[in-house]
Design a protein around this motif. Structure first.
Motif, mmCIF file in Angstrom:
data_model
loop_
_atom_site.group_PDB
_atom_site.id
_atom_site.type_symbol
_atom_site.label_atom_id
_atom_site.label_comp_id
_atom_site.label_asym_id
_atom_site.label_seq_id
_atom_site.Cartn_x
_atom_site.Cartn_y
_atom_site.Cartn_z
ATOM 1 N N SER B 263 0.843 -1.200 0.000
ATOM 2 C CA SER B 263 0.000 0.000 0.000
ATOM 3 C C SER B 263 0.876 1.247 0.000
ATOM 4 C CB SER B 263 -0.919 0.001 1.217
ATOM 5 O OG SER B 263 -0.150 0.047 2.388
ATOM 6 N N VAL B 264 0.457 2.220 -0.776
ATOM 7 C CA VAL B 264 1.206 3.479 -0.868
ATOM 8 C C VAL B 264 0.423 4.541 -0.092
ATOM 9 C CG1 VAL B 264 2.174 5.203 -2.425
ATOM 10 C CG2 VAL B 264 2.019 2.808 -3.155
ATOM 11 N N ARG B 265 1.084 5.126 0.882
ATOM 12 C CA ARG B 265 0.396 6.188 1.634
ATOM 13 C C ARG B 265 1.097 7.517 1.432
ATOM 14 N NH1 ARG B 265 -0.433 3.328 7.421
ATOM 15 N NH2 ARG B 265 -1.350 1.397 6.626
ATOM 16 N N ASN B 266 0.311 8.492 1.155
ATOM 17 C CA ASN B 266 0.832 9.844 0.976
ATOM 18 C C ASN B 266 0.932 10.507 2.351
ATOM 19 O OD1 ASN B 266 1.137 12.569 0.543
ATOM 20 N ND2 ASN B 266 -0.071 12.547 -1.347
ATOM 21 N N LEU B 267 2.133 10.587 2.883
ATOM 22 C CA LEU B 267 2.315 11.119 4.246
ATOM 23 C C LEU B 267 1.979 12.605 4.304
ATOM 24 C CD1 LEU B 267 5.471 9.478 5.788
ATOM 25 C CD2 LEU B 267 3.082 9.103 6.338
ATOM 26 N N THR B 268 2.277 13.273 3.203
ATOM 27 C CA THR B 268 1.993 14.706 3.164
ATOM 28 C C THR B 268 0.492 14.949 3.301
ATOM 29 O OG1 THR B 268 3.893 14.918 1.736
ATOM 30 C CG2 THR B 268 2.432 16.813 1.864
ATOM 31 N N ALA B 269 -0.297 14.109 2.625
ATOM 32 C CA ALA B 269 -1.748 14.258 2.721
ATOM 33 C C ALA B 269 -2.216 13.998 4.147
ATOM 34 C CB ALA B 269 -2.436 13.301 1.758
ATOM 35 N N ILE B 270 -1.611 12.962 4.764
ATOM 36 C CA ILE B 270 -1.971 12.655 6.152
ATOM 37 C C ILE B 270 -1.641 13.852 7.049
ATOM 38 C CG2 ILE B 270 -1.437 11.172 8.136
ATOM 39 C CD1 ILE B 270 -1.001 8.903 6.069
ATOM 40 N N ALA B 271 -0.463 14.417 6.792
ATOM 41 C CA ALA B 271 -0.030 15.567 7.588
ATOM 42 C C ALA B 271 -0.968 16.741 7.393
ATOM 43 C CB ALA B 271 1.383 15.966 7.196
#
Lengths: 237, 407
Positions: B263-271
């Motif tokens: 799975s690819v998670r966009n950390l910036t989006a989470i932030a």
């Protein structure tokens, strides 16, 4: 200054109606009279005769329903409420039966109050108010509040306040109503002296004949009309 | 009428009714203090989140082993690593990806000179500090050659330096990680807390090869639980994400109908979500505080109305001796304003004091901005005018004769 040749107070066909729950009440039903500068006039009449209404109109606290009132040649019914206030401040001094001093202020501050509305600075106000208090013999009591003074003293503070802006007319509404005989006499003597020595016009509302006796002229009201207008000379005659 | 006289009159009137003035002001005091305190806490939380985001690095992806979707009978995310070192290399070759680093993680006991410290151990490549934008404080990071040869070298975080070395210079010292000796070659610069509240400085990093041989005993060779990757720019985040997904699907030979085994998670989006949440919280706090300020204002109006009724006779007297309507209006307006502004002043002191207290005692990050102070003063002023105007106009509109007659 009054227009030369014209009386200080000129009243013509003055009428005043009050709308009450029971309908229109005519407090004044056409009053015409003149008062010249320097006169000392007593206005008499039973309660409900219209004398207080007349006094309020002369004192620029109210405007007539019909008829005209000229004070120093100015048509009072045409003045705005601010102009009326200025007129009350400069030309008129009030002395009430209940003294109407502000209870939380000292005698000095009470006397200085009209001077504040005249736009004087604090120091000027205090100096002039102190001088006025000395004139009514209360120079020593200037930092007392009204409750610390006797009735006669309170009325003298009220007189000092009425004199503060050096007005030309003083309206006194039952000024001795709350005072004992001796104090009443002192207050009336002071009024007579003001009238005699400084030429201040005095209009006094009273229902007591001996108080009215200090005046040179007596006007009696009944049911909103003048029923008697005599000078002391005429009474004596 | 001279303006200073108005203040004198207002002050005198308020001083005459000390208790009442104080209680009326209390509403404003609490309101302003609440606004200052709440905005300080809200702003502090935002600053903290911003700093955490900054410390995380920018335009980051975390690619995890295992499917992210839940439901059905699946292997739990990350339990059987599906990602390989070569996947990381392939990802870093992508046009929209700046760098990618495989990470093998676990915790281990460190020993130096008889002192023990348990910490998390990351096995990774030199790209990790590039991706995370993590500078060194002293020494250097290991290089590609160290990774290839499985060198026994370690780079340590600030917490580890403090706990194991105290005041000593750690560079060149040998520490034991799970009994194996490693030479300290560098110290990482401090990073502070991460978004999830962990201390990022409580860490050591070793070449991934060395970690898999000596430390992460249960690791499957050349496989990792996650890879960190950085897109070249914020704009290319979307393209990079689909490129990574595409690449991994083809490398892992996943058919059209099959789900991803990663799975690819966009950390910036989470932030950004975290930042937005904090912002909403901060607005919410401010709004609640603002309501109490308005309630304080209504308290002022209430008392001013009582005061006008009580002082009707005084108003009549003032009018008889020459006060114009606007003089009376100003008198009561200035009284209301004086109440609200003094209340605001006290509230300001209490709010700032409270914020500092909360900051020190509760350890919450607080930040008092000039904006919040200006806002509180401005709003108090407006409240004084707004809620003072109606009673003042009522006073000014009184009929002098009626007013004189009242008791």
């Amino acid at each position: 200054m009054a227009t030369p040749g014209r009386p200080l107070i000129e009243v013509l066909n003055l009428e005043k109606d009050y709308v009450t729950g029971a309908g229109v009440f005519q407090a004044l039903r056409g009053v015409s009279l003149n008062i010249t500068e320097g006169e000392f006039v007593a206005i008499m009449g039973a309660s409900g005769s219209g004398k207080s209404t007349f006094m309020n109109l002369l004192g620029c606290l109210d405007r007539p329903s019909r008829g005209s009132y000229h004070l120093s040649g100015q048509d009072v019914s045409r003045l705005s409420s601010d102009q009326l206030a200025a007129l009350r401040n400069r030309e008129i001094g009030f002395v009430f039966q209940g003294f109407n001093l502000l209870p939380k202020l000292t005698a000095l501050d009470n006397v200085a109050l009209p001077l504040m509305y005249a736009g004087m600075t604090r120091d000027e106000r205090r100096r002039q108010a102190q001088a006025m208090l000395e004139r009514v013999g209360l120079g020593e009591r200037s930092h007392h509040t009204p409750l610390q003074l006797s009735g006669g003293q309170q009325q003298r503070v009220a007189i000092a306040r009425a004199l503060a802006t050096r007005p030309r007319i003083i309206f006194a509404d039952e000024p001795t109503g709350n005072l004992d005989t001796e104090t009443s006499r002192q207050v009336m003597d002071f009024f007579s002296q003001l009238n005699r020595e400084e030429g201040i016009t005095l209009v006094l509302v009273t229902h007591e004949a001996d108080i009215a006796g200090y005046a040179q002229r007596r006007i009696r009201f009944q049911d909103g009309r003048v029923v008697e207008d005599v000078t002391r000379a005429e009474v004596a005659a | 009428m001279i303006f200073s006289s108005l203040f004198e009159t207002a002050w005198h009137a308020l001083a005459t009714h000390r208790m009442r003035s104080f209680l009326t002001m209390l509403g404003m005091v609490i309101g302003v203090a609440a606004v200052i305190l709440m905005m300080a806490i809200g702003e502090g939380a935002q600053v903290m989140v911003r700093e955490s985001i900054k410390s995380m690095g920018s335009n980051l992806f975390i690619i995890m082993s295992g499917a992210s979707t839940s439901g059905g009978a699946r292997v739990p995310s990350g339990s059987a690593p599906t990602l390989t070192f070569d996947d990381a290399n392939a990802i870093s070759e992508l046009k929209d990806v700046l760098a990618a680093a495989p990470v093998s993680s676990g915790s281990a006991q460190l020993i130096y000179n008889g002192i023990n410290w348990s910490t998390s151990v990351f096995g990774t490549t030199p790209d990790y500090v590039v991706v995370r934008d993590w500078p060194m404080e002293s020494g250097g990071f290991f290089n590609e050659a160290d990774v290839r040869s499985g060198a026994r070298v370690v780079v340590i975080g600030q917490v580890v330096v403090r706990e194991l070395f105290g005041g000593e210079d750690p560079i060149g010292k040998i520490i034991r990680i799970k009994q194996a000796p490693f030479e300290v070659i560098g110290v990482l610069a401090p990073k502070g807390q991460s978004l999830d509240g962990r201390d990022q400085d409580d860490i050591v990093m070793v070449p991934i090869s060395s970690a898999q041989q000596k430390i992460h005993s249960n690791a499957i060779r050349n496989r990792v639980r996650f890879i960190m990757a950085q897109a070249v720019s914020e704009k290319s985040m979307g393209i990079a994400e689909s490129a990574i997904t595409e690449l991994l699907r083809s490398r892992h030979r996943i058919g059209m109908a099959q789900d991803d085994d990663f799975s690819v998670r966009n950390l910036t989006a989470i932030a950004e979500t975290a930042a937005a949440t904090t912002r909403v919280m901060s607005i919410l706090l401010g709004t609640i505080a603002a309501i109490s300020l308005v309630v304080g204002g209504i308290g002022i109006m209430n008392i001013m109305l009582v005061s006008v009724t009580e002082r009707t006779r005084e108003i009549g007297i003032r009018m008889a001796i020459g006060a114009r309507r606007r003089d009376v209006l100003w008198q009561f307006l200035i009284e209301a304003l004086t109440l609200s502004l003094i209340g605001c002043g006290i509230g300001l002191l209490l709010g700032v004091g409270g914020a500092l207290l909360v900051g020190n005692l509760a350890g919450l990050p607080v930040s008092i901005t000039p904006t919040s102070v200006l806002l509180a003063v401005g709003v108090s002023f407006l409240i004084g005018v707004f809620f003072g105007f109606y009673p003042a106009r009522r006073a000014a509109g009184l009929d002098p004769i009626e007013a004189l007659r009242s008791q």
